[in-house]
Design a protein around this motif. Structure first.
Motif, PDB file in Angstrom:
ATOM      1  N   ILE A   5      42.681  50.343  39.897  1.00 41.24           N
ATOM      2  CA  ILE A   5      43.083  49.424  40.653  1.00 41.24           C
ATOM      3  C   ILE A   5      41.948  48.945  41.673  1.00 41.24           C
ATOM      4  O   ILE A   5      41.285  50.172  42.198  1.00 41.24           O
ATOM      5  CB  ILE A   5      44.438  49.821  41.195  1.00 41.24           C
ATOM      6  N   ASN A   6      41.632  47.843  41.907  1.00 44.50           N
ATOM      7  CA  ASN A   6      40.697  47.485  42.792  1.00 44.50           C
ATOM      8  C   ASN A   6      41.162  47.594  44.262  1.00 44.50           C
ATOM      9  O   ASN A   6      42.375  47.644  44.707  1.00 44.50           O
ATOM     10  CB  ASN A   6      39.844  46.232  42.507  1.00 44.50           C
ATOM     11  N   GLU A  64      44.724  44.768  42.575  1.00 43.46           N
ATOM     12  CA  GLU A  64      44.753  44.201  41.012  1.00 43.46           C
ATOM     13  C   GLU A  64      44.187  45.139  40.178  1.00 43.46           C
ATOM     14  O   GLU A  64      43.375  46.126  40.512  1.00 43.46           O
ATOM     15  CB  GLU A  64      43.614  42.855  41.351  1.00 43.46           C
ATOM     16  N   ILE A  65      44.504  45.164  39.079  1.00 44.71           N
ATOM     17  CA  ILE A  65      44.187  45.727  37.831  1.00 44.71           C
ATOM     18  C   ILE A  65      42.768  45.453  37.426  1.00 44.71           C
ATOM     19  O   ILE A  65      42.755  44.539  36.932  1.00 44.71           O
ATOM     20  CB  ILE A  65      45.361  45.856  36.679  1.00 44.71           C
ATOM     21  N   VAL A  76      40.707  39.277  37.497  1.00 45.25           N
ATOM     22  CA  VAL A  76      40.058  37.930  37.289  1.00 45.25           C
ATOM     23  C   VAL A  76      39.930  37.042  38.657  1.00 45.25           C
ATOM     24  O   VAL A  76      40.905  36.941  39.274  1.00 45.25           O
ATOM     25  CB  VAL A  76      40.767  37.023  36.093  1.00 45.25           C
ATOM     26  N   LYS A  77      38.965  36.571  38.936  1.00 45.38           N
ATOM     27  CA  LYS A  77      38.491  35.827  40.273  1.00 45.38           C
ATOM     28  C   LYS A  77      39.467  34.696  40.554  1.00 45.38           C
ATOM     29  O   LYS A  77      39.950  34.694  41.449  1.00 45.38           O
ATOM     30  CB  LYS A  77      37.155  35.580  40.219  1.00 45.38           C
ATOM     31  N   TRP A  78      39.744  34.057  39.563  1.00 49.14           N
ATOM     32  CA  TRP A  78      40.219  32.711  39.972  1.00 49.14           C
ATOM     33  C   TRP A  78      41.754  32.728  39.509  1.00 49.14           C
ATOM     34  O   TRP A  78      42.242  33.220  38.339  1.00 49.14           O
ATOM     35  CB  TRP A  78      39.544  31.458  39.259  1.00 49.14           C
ATOM     36  N   LYS A  79      42.769  32.445  40.409  1.00 45.16           N
ATOM     37  CA  LYS A  79      44.141  32.364  40.083  1.00 45.16           C
ATOM     38  C   LYS A  79      44.614  30.907  39.848  1.00 45.16           C
ATOM     39  O   LYS A  79      45.058  30.336  41.010  1.00 45.16           O
ATOM     40  CB  LYS A  79      44.736  33.226  41.337  1.00 45.16           C
TER      41      LYS A  79
END
Length: 316
Positions: free
Chosen positions: A254-255, A259-260, A282-285
């Protein structure tokens, strides 16, 4: 695992754009799939007007989700509406525990998305649903001709302002940065309204009211000056946090944002466990990105199952 129980090929946790897309891809591979979720649509369902999903010039979030769900249901995917408590890996198989029971699967895709970030200030918890909301969907008409504050400066906040402007011209914006940070096209629309008052470099430090929101205390983060605004509503749109309020397999990476961690193929560091959408790093949501990541996770899970077919068939 009990010998009589045949595990699913894949269990998907969550039914937002990522989970729904993963489900569609996997059942088309003729796999035995189960989706465990509390609702269908996730954050996408709470979007007002979606203008950046390919194929639609504009579509309300709930309508887009309805079409996702209709597509999913055409394949008769198994869905149970339960709260996940834990995901564990035991002897090359996953056990997904809910409040009601346990389910077993050869692979798992975590697509549980994100949930709204709260202000975490005095008075907030008491007044949630009593003037404090984390979306304008269904709530904007409540503020007809009433003063309302929007906290945030991104796309979600600006969409909320535009929705509220149909009902009231008494809108304050409390934004931690100097200027709005969303798409330029939305910034232009908001600034053209004229009656919207933007307080940059500011944050809400307290919400006041007995049975409803009556006032907010605001602090300028640069000058430390505090001032109060009389409002009847507070829309909080300051981002999202991962929905990981369940026990995860031991050793899962986990970061720092909770986030995973995944690679470019949506694989985690645990074989057979995948993650997709906003819950991953992943950067963009975005809705369209979450859907694409759901497809990638499904294809990765399928590839994993095919590579271990003989072992899994022999074992189960």
């Amino acid at each position: 695992m009990e010998a009589s129980i045949v595990p699913y090929d894949c269990i998907i946790v969550g039914a937002g754009p990522a989970g729904i897309t993963a489900g569609i891809y996997l059942v088309r591979k003729n796999l035995d799939v189960l989706i465990i979720t509390l609702d269908v649509g996730g954050q996408a369902k709470l979007s007002t007007d979606v203008e950046n999903y390919t194929g639609f010039t504009m579509i309300p979030g709930d309508e887009l989700v309805r079409r996702f769900e209709e597509h999913l249901n055409s394949f008769n995917v198994n869905i149970v509406f339960e709260k996940v408590k834990a995901i564990k890996k035991e002897n090359d198989i996953f056990r997904v525990e809910t409040k009601e029971r346990s389910y077993w699967s050869k692979t798992v895709i975590i697509a549980s998305g994100k949930k709204p970030r709260t202000l975490n200030v005095p008075g907030e918890e008491k007044l949630i649903g009593k003037g404090i909301y984390y979306t304008t969907l269904f709530n904007a008409p409540y503020f007809k001709d009433l003063p309302v504050a929007v906290v945030g400066g991104g796309n979600s906040a600006m969409q909320a302002i535009l929705e509220l402007s149909k009902f009231t011209q008494k809108i304050y914006v409390i934004n931690i940065t100097e200027d709005l940070t969303g798409d330029e096209i939305l910034k232009e629309r908001v600034k053209k309204l004229g009656f919207v008052k933007i307080f940059g470099n500011c944050k809400v430090v307290e919400v006041k009211g007995e049975n409803r929101v009556e006032e907010i205390e605001v602090e300028n983060v640069k000058t430390n000056e505090k001032f109060s605004l009389k409002v009847n509503g507070l829309i909080v749109l300051i981002g999202l946090v991962p929905s990981l309020d369940f026990e995860l397999p031991e050793g899962l990476k986990i970061n720092e944002k909770n986030e995973i961690d995944v690679d470019q193929n949506c694989c985690t560091n645990i074989p057979g466990l995948f993650a997709a959408g906003d819950v991953s790093d992943v950067k963009w949501k975005q809705i369209i990105i979450a859907a694409g990541e759901g497809a990638k996770a499904a294809l990765s899970a399928y590839e994993y199952l095919m590579s271990r077919r003989e072992f899994l068939e022999e074992k189960f």
